[in-house]
Scaffold this motif. Structure first.
Motif, PDB file in Angstrom:
ATOM      1  N   ARG A   1       0.816  -1.213   0.000  1.00 25.12           N
ATOM      2  CA  ARG A   1       0.000   0.000   0.000  1.00 25.12           C
ATOM      3  C   ARG A   1       0.850   1.264   0.000  1.00 25.12           C
ATOM      4  NH1 ARG A   1      -4.109  -1.249   4.853  1.00 25.12           N
ATOM      5  NH2 ARG A   1      -4.799   0.882   4.387  1.00 25.12           N
ATOM      6  N   GLY A   2       2.165   1.116  -0.141  1.00 25.90           N
ATOM      7  CA  GLY A   2       3.036   2.266  -0.306  1.00 25.90           C
ATOM      8  C   GLY A   2       3.659   2.819   0.959  1.00 25.90           C
ATOM      9  N   ALA A   3       3.554   2.109   2.074  1.00 27.06           N
ATOM     10  CA  ALA A   3       4.115   2.616   3.325  1.00 27.06           C
ATOM     11  C   ALA A   3       5.636   2.513   3.342  1.00 27.06           C
ATOM     12  CB  ALA A   3       3.539   1.843   4.505  1.00 27.06           C
ATOM     13  N   THR A   4       6.274   3.541   3.857  1.00 26.06           N
ATOM     14  CA  THR A   4       7.723   3.534   4.075  1.00 26.06           C
ATOM     15  C   THR A   4       8.080   3.916   5.507  1.00 26.06           C
ATOM     16  OG1 THR A   4       7.889   5.830   3.333  1.00 26.06           O
ATOM     17  CG2 THR A   4       8.244   4.101   1.675  1.00 26.06           C
ATOM     18  N   ARG A   5       7.081   4.388   6.257  1.00 26.05           N
ATOM     19  CA  ARG A   5       7.256   4.730   7.668  1.00 26.05           C
ATOM     20  C   ARG A   5       6.216   3.951   8.459  1.00 26.05           C
ATOM     21  NH1 ARG A   5      10.458   6.506   4.680  1.00 26.05           N
ATOM     22  NH2 ARG A   5      11.412   8.588   4.640  1.00 26.05           N
ATOM     23  N   LEU A   6       6.582   3.521   9.670  1.00 21.99           N
ATOM     24  CA  LEU A   6       5.676   2.696  10.463  1.00 21.99           C
ATOM     25  C   LEU A   6       5.620   3.165  11.897  1.00 21.99           C
ATOM     26  CD1 LEU A   6       3.931   0.175  11.069  1.00 21.99           C
ATOM     27  CD2 LEU A   6       6.063  -1.122  11.347  1.00 21.99           C
ATOM     28  N   VAL A   7       4.405   3.430  12.375  1.00 29.47           N
ATOM     29  CA  VAL A   7       4.159   3.647  13.799  1.00 29.47           C
ATOM     30  C   VAL A   7       3.563   2.353  14.341  1.00 29.47           C
ATOM     31  CG1 VAL A   7       2.760   4.845  15.509  1.00 29.47           C
ATOM     32  CG2 VAL A   7       3.822   6.128  13.648  1.00 29.47           C
ATOM     33  N   LEU A   8       4.262   1.711  15.250  1.00 36.72           N
ATOM     34  CA  LEU A   8       3.787   0.477  15.867  1.00 36.72           C
ATOM     35  C   LEU A   8       3.367   0.810  17.294  1.00 36.72           C
ATOM     36  CD1 LEU A   8       3.345  -2.503  15.291  1.00 36.72           C
ATOM     37  CD2 LEU A   8       5.669  -2.956  16.054  1.00 36.72           C
ATOM     38  N   ASP A   9       2.071   0.756  17.537  1.00 35.51           N
ATOM     39  CA  ASP A   9       1.494   1.205  18.798  1.00 35.51           C
ATOM     40  C   ASP A   9       1.409   0.049  19.788  1.00 35.51           C
ATOM     41  OD1 ASP A   9       0.137   2.451  20.818  1.00 35.51           O
ATOM     42  OD2 ASP A   9      -1.468   3.250  19.551  1.00 35.51           O
ATOM     43  N   LEU A  10       2.222   0.093  20.842  1.00 43.61           N
ATOM     44  CA  LEU A  10       2.230  -0.923  21.895  1.00 43.61           C
ATOM     45  C   LEU A  10       1.607  -0.409  23.183  1.00 43.61           C
ATOM     46  CD1 LEU A  10       5.877  -2.268  21.426  1.00 43.61           C
ATOM     47  CD2 LEU A  10       3.790  -3.253  20.518  1.00 43.61           C
TER      48      LEU A  10
END
Length: 424
Positions: A249-258
Protein backbone atom coordinates in the motif's frame (compact mmCIF):
# COMPACT_ATOMS: atom_id res chain seq x y z
CA UNK A 1 2.35 -10.70 31.80
CA UNK A 2 5.29 -12.55 30.28
CA UNK A 3 5.07 -16.30 29.89
CA UNK A 4 8.22 -18.09 28.92
CA UNK A 5 8.85 -19.86 25.69
CA UNK A 6 12.51 -20.12 26.46
CA UNK A 7 14.39 -21.82 23.64
CA UNK A 8 18.14 -22.05 23.29
CA UNK A 9 19.83 -21.33 20.00
CA UNK A 10 21.90 -24.48 19.97
CA UNK A 11 22.61 -27.56 22.04
CA UNK A 12 26.35 -27.16 21.99
CA UNK A 13 26.98 -25.90 25.52
CA UNK A 14 25.78 -27.25 28.89
CA UNK A 15 24.02 -24.03 30.07
CA UNK A 16 22.00 -23.78 26.86
CA UNK A 17 21.17 -27.47 26.96
CA UNK A 18 20.01 -27.17 30.56
CA UNK A 19 17.80 -24.19 29.79
CA UNK A 20 16.26 -25.98 26.81
CA UNK A 21 15.42 -29.10 28.71
CA UNK A 22 14.41 -27.65 32.02
CA UNK A 23 12.45 -24.49 31.34
CA UNK A 24 10.54 -24.98 28.16
CA UNK A 25 10.91 -25.58 24.51
CA UNK A 26 8.97 -25.37 21.31
CA UNK A 27 5.72 -24.06 22.70
CA UNK A 28 5.13 -20.74 24.42
CA UNK A 29 3.60 -20.20 27.43
CA UNK A 30 2.88 -23.41 29.23
CA UNK A 31 6.28 -24.62 30.24
CA UNK A 32 7.39 -28.01 31.21
CA UNK A 33 5.94 -30.08 33.98
CA UNK A 34 8.51 -32.50 35.28
CA UNK A 35 7.12 -35.85 36.47
CA UNK A 36 7.13 -35.97 40.26
CA UNK A 37 6.85 -39.44 41.81
CA UNK A 38 3.63 -39.98 43.72
CA UNK A 39 3.66 -41.77 47.07
CA UNK A 40 2.53 -45.38 47.07
CA UNK A 41 -0.41 -44.76 49.40
CA UNK A 42 -3.66 -43.55 47.85
CA UNK A 43 -5.17 -42.07 51.00
CA UNK A 44 -6.43 -38.49 50.82
CA UNK A 45 -3.99 -37.45 53.55
CA UNK A 46 -1.01 -38.65 51.56
CA UNK A 47 -2.42 -37.04 48.42
CA UNK A 48 -2.79 -33.76 50.29
CA UNK A 49 0.82 -33.85 51.45
CA UNK A 50 1.96 -34.78 47.95
CA UNK A 51 0.15 -31.71 46.59
CA UNK A 52 2.26 -29.53 48.87
CA UNK A 53 5.44 -31.41 47.97
CA UNK A 54 4.72 -31.02 44.25
CA UNK A 55 4.55 -27.23 44.52
CA UNK A 56 7.60 -27.22 46.75
CA UNK A 57 9.67 -29.28 44.35
CA UNK A 58 8.74 -27.06 41.41
CA UNK A 59 9.83 -23.98 43.33
CA UNK A 60 13.04 -25.65 44.53
CA UNK A 61 13.98 -26.53 40.98
CA UNK A 62 12.92 -23.46 39.05
CA UNK A 63 12.31 -20.39 41.21
CA UNK A 64 14.85 -17.80 40.14
CA UNK A 65 15.83 -16.43 43.57
CA UNK A 66 18.19 -18.99 45.10
CA UNK A 67 18.76 -16.81 48.14
CA UNK A 68 15.06 -16.92 49.04
CA UNK A 69 15.08 -20.72 48.78
CA UNK A 70 18.07 -21.04 51.10
CA UNK A 71 16.41 -19.31 54.03
CA UNK A 72 15.83 -21.54 57.06
CA UNK A 73 12.21 -20.42 57.45
CA UNK A 74 11.44 -21.62 53.91
CA UNK A 75 12.81 -25.07 54.66
CA UNK A 76 11.05 -25.28 58.03
CA UNK A 77 7.74 -24.30 56.48
CA UNK A 78 7.95 -27.22 54.07
CA UNK A 79 7.83 -29.77 56.89
CA UNK A 80 5.19 -27.85 58.82
CA UNK A 81 2.83 -27.40 55.91
CA UNK A 82 3.31 -30.97 54.74
CA UNK A 83 2.39 -32.29 58.16
CA UNK A 84 -0.59 -29.96 58.38
CA UNK A 85 -1.85 -30.98 54.97
CA UNK A 86 -1.68 -34.65 55.94
CA UNK A 87 -3.64 -34.03 59.16
CA UNK A 88 -6.32 -31.85 57.64
CA UNK A 89 -6.47 -33.66 54.26
CA UNK A 90 -6.27 -30.22 52.62
CA UNK A 91 -3.70 -29.34 49.94
CA UNK A 92 -2.17 -26.16 51.37
CA UNK A 93 -0.65 -24.95 48.14
CA UNK A 94 -1.43 -21.28 48.66
CA UNK A 95 0.12 -21.34 52.12
CA UNK A 96 3.23 -22.84 50.55
CA UNK A 97 3.55 -19.85 48.21
CA UNK A 98 3.01 -17.45 51.11
CA UNK A 99 5.88 -19.12 52.97
CA UNK A 100 8.16 -18.25 50.09
CA UNK A 101 7.56 -14.52 50.59
CA UNK A 102 8.35 -14.20 46.91
CA UNK A 103 7.25 -11.96 44.10
CA UNK A 104 3.60 -11.43 43.30
CA UNK A 105 3.92 -13.13 39.91
CA UNK A 106 4.53 -16.58 41.40
CA UNK A 107 1.01 -17.85 42.02
CA UNK A 108 -1.56 -20.60 41.48
CA UNK A 109 -3.97 -20.73 38.55
CA UNK A 110 -7.34 -22.39 38.70
CA UNK A 111 -8.22 -24.87 35.98
CA UNK A 112 -10.01 -22.30 33.82
CA UNK A 113 -7.14 -19.80 33.97
CA UNK A 114 -4.65 -22.53 33.16
CA UNK A 115 -6.56 -23.55 30.05
CA UNK A 116 -6.92 -19.90 28.98
CA UNK A 117 -3.12 -19.67 28.66
CA UNK A 118 -3.36 -21.98 25.66
CA UNK A 119 -3.66 -18.94 23.40
CA UNK A 120 0.07 -18.38 23.90
CA UNK A 121 0.87 -21.90 22.64
CA UNK A 122 3.27 -21.28 19.76
CA UNK A 123 2.89 -24.79 18.33
CA UNK A 124 -0.89 -24.58 18.59
CA UNK A 125 -1.39 -28.27 19.40
CA UNK A 126 -1.07 -28.10 23.19
CA UNK A 127 2.29 -29.88 23.40
CA UNK A 128 5.49 -28.81 25.13
CA UNK A 129 8.56 -30.20 23.36
CA UNK A 130 12.21 -30.21 24.36
CA UNK A 131 15.30 -32.16 23.26
CA UNK A 132 16.04 -35.20 25.43
CA UNK A 133 19.43 -36.55 26.43
CA UNK A 134 19.71 -38.14 23.00
CA UNK A 135 18.84 -34.74 21.41
CA UNK A 136 15.57 -36.11 20.01
CA UNK A 137 12.46 -34.08 20.89
CA UNK A 138 10.15 -35.34 23.62
CA UNK A 139 6.80 -34.31 25.06
CA UNK A 140 7.79 -33.01 28.49
CA UNK A 141 4.37 -32.16 29.93
CA UNK A 142 0.84 -33.52 29.68
CA UNK A 143 -0.99 -31.86 26.75
CA UNK A 144 -3.08 -28.77 27.43
CA UNK A 145 -6.65 -29.91 28.17
CA UNK A 146 -8.88 -29.73 25.12
CA UNK A 147 -5.98 -29.37 22.66
CA UNK A 148 -5.60 -31.55 19.58
CA UNK A 149 -2.61 -33.21 21.24
CA UNK A 150 -4.74 -34.21 24.23
CA UNK A 151 -7.55 -35.50 22.01
CA UNK A 152 -5.06 -37.66 20.09
CA UNK A 153 -3.85 -39.29 23.32
CA UNK A 154 -0.36 -37.83 23.11
CA UNK A 155 1.33 -38.39 26.47
CA UNK A 156 4.17 -37.02 28.49
CA UNK A 157 7.49 -38.71 27.57
CA UNK A 158 6.34 -39.63 24.04
CA UNK A 159 9.28 -39.29 21.64
CA UNK A 160 8.74 -36.99 18.64
CA UNK A 161 10.94 -38.33 15.87
CA UNK A 162 9.91 -35.82 13.22
CA UNK A 163 7.77 -32.73 12.67
CA UNK A 164 6.31 -32.17 9.21
CA UNK A 165 8.86 -34.60 7.80
CA UNK A 166 11.85 -32.95 9.48
CA UNK A 167 13.81 -35.12 11.94
CA UNK A 168 14.03 -33.53 15.39
CA UNK A 169 17.35 -35.10 16.41
CA UNK A 170 20.02 -32.50 17.00
CA UNK A 171 17.66 -29.56 16.47
CA UNK A 172 17.33 -26.69 18.91
CA UNK A 173 14.03 -25.39 20.18
CA UNK A 174 14.17 -22.46 17.76
CA UNK A 175 14.63 -24.97 14.93
CA UNK A 176 11.53 -26.91 16.04
CA UNK A 177 9.48 -23.73 16.14
CA UNK A 178 10.67 -22.66 12.71
CA UNK A 179 9.58 -25.98 11.20
CA UNK A 180 6.02 -25.56 12.50
CA UNK A 181 5.53 -21.83 11.96
CA UNK A 182 7.42 -21.37 8.67
CA UNK A 183 4.33 -21.57 6.47
CA UNK A 184 1.63 -20.92 9.06
CA UNK A 185 0.19 -24.40 8.39
CA UNK A 186 -3.23 -25.32 9.81
CA UNK A 187 -1.96 -28.77 10.83
CA UNK A 188 1.22 -30.36 12.16
CA UNK A 189 2.32 -33.89 11.25
CA UNK A 190 4.18 -35.67 14.04
CA UNK A 191 5.82 -39.08 14.02
CA UNK A 192 5.60 -40.29 17.63
CA UNK A 193 7.26 -43.22 19.35
CA UNK A 194 6.09 -44.74 22.63
CA UNK A 195 8.19 -47.73 23.56
CA UNK A 196 8.23 -49.98 20.49
CA UNK A 197 5.10 -48.42 18.98
CA UNK A 198 5.33 -45.74 16.31
CA UNK A 199 2.46 -43.71 14.84
CA UNK A 200 1.89 -40.71 12.60
CA UNK A 201 -0.53 -37.96 13.68
CA UNK A 202 -1.90 -34.94 11.82
CA UNK A 203 -2.84 -32.47 14.57
CA UNK A 204 -4.93 -29.36 13.96
CA UNK A 205 -3.27 -26.15 15.13
CA UNK A 206 -5.21 -23.73 17.30
CA UNK A 207 -3.48 -20.40 16.80
CA UNK A 208 -6.31 -18.00 16.09
CA UNK A 209 -7.78 -17.51 19.55
CA UNK A 210 -6.99 -13.79 19.75
CA UNK A 211 -5.96 -11.58 16.83
CA UNK A 212 -2.95 -9.68 18.22
CA UNK A 213 -3.23 -6.91 15.61
CA UNK A 214 -5.79 -4.16 16.04
CA UNK A 215 -6.32 -1.22 13.70
CA UNK A 216 -4.13 -0.84 10.61
CA UNK A 217 -4.02 2.35 8.50
CA UNK A 218 -1.79 3.84 5.81
CA UNK A 219 -1.79 7.58 5.07
CA UNK A 220 -1.40 9.07 1.57
CA UNK A 221 2.19 10.10 2.30
CA UNK A 222 3.22 6.52 3.23
CA UNK A 223 2.91 6.50 7.03
CA UNK A 224 1.47 3.26 8.38
CA UNK A 225 -0.12 2.83 11.80
CA UNK A 226 -0.41 -0.65 13.37
CA UNK A 227 -1.75 -1.40 16.82
CA UNK A 228 -0.29 -4.57 18.39
CA UNK A 229 -2.45 -5.72 21.31
CA UNK A 230 -0.51 -8.69 22.72
CA UNK A 231 2.29 -11.15 21.97
CA UNK A 232 0.53 -14.47 21.54
CA UNK A 233 1.18 -17.42 19.22
CA UNK A 234 -0.11 -15.44 16.24
CA UNK A 235 1.84 -12.24 16.84
CA UNK A 236 4.89 -12.80 14.62
CA UNK A 237 3.18 -14.42 11.59
CA UNK A 238 0.31 -11.95 11.77
CA UNK A 239 2.68 -9.01 11.96
CA UNK A 240 4.67 -10.37 9.00
CA UNK A 241 1.48 -10.42 6.94
CA UNK A 242 0.66 -6.85 7.96
CA UNK A 243 4.15 -5.64 7.01
CA UNK A 244 3.78 -7.14 3.55
CA UNK A 245 0.34 -5.56 3.17
CA UNK A 246 1.34 -2.03 4.18
CA UNK A 247 4.38 -2.24 1.90
CA UNK A 248 2.07 -3.02 -1.02
CA UNK A 249 0.00 0.00 0.00
CA UNK A 250 3.04 2.27 -0.31
CA UNK A 251 4.11 2.62 3.32
CA UNK A 252 7.72 3.53 4.07
CA UNK A 253 7.26 4.73 7.67
CA UNK A 254 5.68 2.70 10.46
CA UNK A 255 4.16 3.65 13.80
CA UNK A 256 3.79 0.48 15.87
CA UNK A 257 1.49 1.20 18.80
CA UNK A 258 2.23 -0.92 21.89
CA UNK A 259 0.33 1.27 24.34
CA UNK A 260 -1.67 -0.89 26.69
CA UNK A 261 -0.05 -4.09 25.39
CA UNK A 262 0.37 -6.25 28.54
CA UNK A 263 2.85 -8.67 26.96
CA UNK A 264 2.42 -12.37 26.39
CA UNK A 265 4.87 -15.07 25.33
CA UNK A 266 8.63 -14.60 25.56
CA UNK A 267 9.17 -16.55 22.34
CA UNK A 268 6.56 -14.48 20.50
CA UNK A 269 8.41 -11.27 21.39
CA UNK A 270 11.73 -12.64 20.11
CA UNK A 271 10.08 -13.95 16.94
CA UNK A 272 8.41 -10.60 16.31
CA UNK A 273 11.72 -8.78 16.82
CA UNK A 274 13.19 -11.05 14.13
CA UNK A 275 10.93 -9.31 11.60
CA UNK A 276 12.73 -6.02 12.20
CA UNK A 277 16.34 -7.07 12.85
CA UNK A 278 19.05 -8.89 10.89
CA UNK A 279 19.51 -12.59 11.71
CA UNK A 280 21.51 -13.33 14.87
CA UNK A 281 20.99 -9.86 16.35
CA UNK A 282 21.01 -9.90 20.17
CA UNK A 283 17.41 -9.71 21.38
CA UNK A 284 17.47 -10.26 25.16
CA UNK A 285 19.66 -11.74 27.88
CA UNK A 286 17.97 -14.09 30.34
CA UNK A 287 19.39 -14.35 33.85
CA UNK A 288 18.32 -17.36 35.87
CA UNK A 289 19.58 -19.32 38.83
CA UNK A 290 21.91 -21.71 37.06
CA UNK A 291 23.11 -20.06 33.87
CA UNK A 292 22.72 -16.86 31.88
CA UNK A 293 21.65 -17.03 28.26
CA UNK A 294 21.72 -14.61 25.34
CA UNK A 295 18.82 -15.04 22.93
CA UNK A 296 19.22 -13.87 19.37
CA UNK A 297 16.84 -13.25 16.52
CA UNK A 298 16.10 -16.04 14.08
CA UNK A 299 19.11 -17.34 12.16
CA UNK A 300 17.04 -18.37 9.14
CA UNK A 301 18.82 -17.90 5.78
CA UNK A 302 16.72 -14.89 4.74
CA UNK A 303 18.70 -12.05 3.18
CA UNK A 304 16.33 -9.25 4.19
CA UNK A 305 13.94 -8.66 7.06
CA UNK A 306 10.22 -8.15 6.36
CA UNK A 307 10.55 -4.57 7.63
CA UNK A 308 13.49 -3.72 5.35
CA UNK A 309 13.22 -0.09 4.24
CA UNK A 310 10.78 1.02 6.95
CA UNK A 311 11.55 3.68 9.50
CA UNK A 312 9.90 2.50 12.70
CA UNK A 313 8.59 4.43 15.68
CA UNK A 314 7.26 2.53 18.70
CA UNK A 315 4.64 4.08 20.99
CA UNK A 316 4.71 2.95 24.61
CA UNK A 317 2.91 3.91 27.79
CA UNK A 318 3.00 2.82 31.44
CA UNK A 319 0.76 -0.16 30.59
CA UNK A 320 3.15 -1.55 27.97
CA UNK A 321 4.66 -4.46 29.86
CA UNK A 322 6.74 -7.60 29.80
CA UNK A 323 7.00 -9.07 26.28
CA UNK A 324 6.22 -5.59 24.93
CA UNK A 325 9.27 -4.31 26.76
CA UNK A 326 11.47 -7.12 25.42
CA UNK A 327 10.34 -6.33 21.88
CA UNK A 328 10.75 -2.56 22.24
CA UNK A 329 14.18 -2.79 23.87
CA UNK A 330 15.40 -5.25 21.22
CA UNK A 331 14.51 -2.85 18.42
CA UNK A 332 15.69 0.29 20.18
CA UNK A 333 19.04 -1.12 21.37
CA UNK A 334 19.73 -2.43 17.86
CA UNK A 335 19.01 1.05 16.40
CA UNK A 336 16.01 -0.27 14.44
CA UNK A 337 13.36 1.95 16.03
CA UNK A 338 12.70 5.14 17.96
CA UNK A 339 10.66 4.82 21.17
CA UNK A 340 8.08 7.52 21.83
CA UNK A 341 6.03 7.95 24.98
CA UNK A 342 5.08 10.26 27.84
CA UNK A 343 6.61 8.04 30.53
CA UNK A 344 8.56 4.76 30.86
CA UNK A 345 6.88 1.44 30.21
CA UNK A 346 5.57 -0.73 33.05
CA UNK A 347 8.89 -2.22 34.15
CA UNK A 348 8.26 -5.96 34.37
CA UNK A 349 11.55 -7.72 33.76
CA UNK A 350 10.69 -11.14 35.19
CA UNK A 351 9.87 -14.31 33.25
CA UNK A 352 7.30 -16.85 34.35
CA UNK A 353 6.90 -20.52 33.45
CA UNK A 354 3.54 -22.23 33.83
CA UNK A 355 3.46 -25.79 35.16
CA UNK A 356 0.49 -28.12 35.03
CA UNK A 357 -0.32 -29.76 38.36
CA UNK A 358 -0.63 -33.52 38.54
CA UNK A 359 -4.08 -33.74 40.08
CA UNK A 360 -5.58 -31.68 37.23
CA UNK A 361 -6.25 -28.83 39.65
CA UNK A 362 -4.87 -26.11 37.40
CA UNK A 363 -1.38 -24.69 37.15
CA UNK A 364 1.45 -23.06 39.02
CA UNK A 365 3.09 -19.91 37.69
CA UNK A 366 6.73 -19.66 38.76
CA UNK A 367 9.14 -16.79 38.17
CA UNK A 368 12.10 -18.58 36.62
CA UNK A 369 14.33 -15.75 35.41
CA UNK A 370 14.78 -12.06 34.83
CA UNK A 371 16.00 -10.38 31.67
CA UNK A 372 18.17 -7.55 30.42
CA UNK A 373 18.02 -5.58 27.18
CA UNK A 374 20.60 -6.30 24.44
CA UNK A 375 22.81 -3.56 25.89
CA UNK A 376 22.59 -5.05 29.38
CA UNK A 377 20.06 -2.65 30.90
CA UNK A 378 17.55 -3.95 33.46
CA UNK A 379 13.79 -3.69 32.87
CA UNK A 380 12.43 -4.78 36.26
CA UNK A 381 11.19 -1.73 38.15
CA UNK A 382 12.64 0.61 35.52
CA UNK A 383 10.87 0.04 32.22
CA UNK A 384 11.89 1.22 28.77
CA UNK A 385 12.42 4.96 28.78
CA UNK A 386 11.18 6.86 25.69
CA UNK A 387 13.67 8.55 23.41
CA UNK A 388 11.18 11.30 22.57
CA UNK A 389 7.73 12.42 23.77
CA UNK A 390 4.67 11.16 21.93
CA UNK A 391 3.73 13.17 18.85
CA UNK A 392 1.25 15.97 19.56
CA UNK A 393 -1.43 14.27 17.44
CA UNK A 394 -2.26 11.03 19.23
CA UNK A 395 -3.88 8.25 17.31
CA UNK A 396 -6.51 6.55 19.46
CA UNK A 397 -9.61 4.59 18.45
CA UNK A 398 -11.20 7.01 16.00
CA UNK A 399 -10.17 8.11 12.51
CA UNK A 400 -7.58 10.75 13.36
CA UNK A 401 -4.73 12.25 11.41
CA UNK A 402 -1.62 10.07 11.40
CA UNK A 403 1.79 11.56 12.22
CA UNK A 404 3.41 13.45 9.38
CA UNK A 405 6.15 11.68 7.44
CA UNK A 406 8.50 14.61 7.96
CA UNK A 407 7.98 14.48 11.73
CA UNK A 408 8.77 10.77 11.83
CA UNK A 409 11.90 11.26 9.76
CA UNK A 410 13.06 13.95 12.18
CA UNK A 411 12.40 11.68 15.18
CA UNK A 412 14.29 8.81 13.59
CA UNK A 413 17.24 10.91 12.47
CA UNK A 414 17.71 12.45 15.93
CA UNK A 415 18.27 9.00 17.44
CA UNK A 416 19.95 7.16 14.57
CA UNK A 417 22.78 9.66 14.47
CA UNK A 418 23.94 8.71 17.97
CA UNK A 419 22.80 5.07 18.25
CA UNK A 420 25.41 2.29 18.30
CA UNK A 421 24.04 -1.26 18.13
CA UNK A 422 25.47 -3.91 20.48
CA UNK A 423 27.99 -6.40 19.06
CA UNK A 424 26.57 -9.59 17.56
Amino acid sequence: MLFVAVSALSTSSPPRRWLQRQLCAAALSVCLQQPFPMMASTTSAVAARTAVEEVWDLLDQYYYDGEALSRSEWKAARQRLGDEAARTETPLRRATLQALHGDRYTRLLDKRAYEEISRFDILGVGLILAPGDDEVARVVSPPIPGSSGAKADVRQDDVVESIDGVATKGRSSFDLLDVVTANDRPTVRLVLRRGDDRRTLDLARRVDVVDPVGRVDVSPDGVAYVRLREFNARAAPRLATVLADIRRRGATRLVLDLRGNPGGAFQAAVNAASLFLPPDSPAVTVLERRADQLFKTSSSPKTTTPSEGFRVELWLDSNSASASEIFAAALRDNCAAVVAGDRPSYGKGLIQAVFGLQDDAGGLVVTVAQYLTPKGNPIQGVGVKPDIPLPPTLYLAGPRKLPDKTDLDRDFASIAATCTPPPR
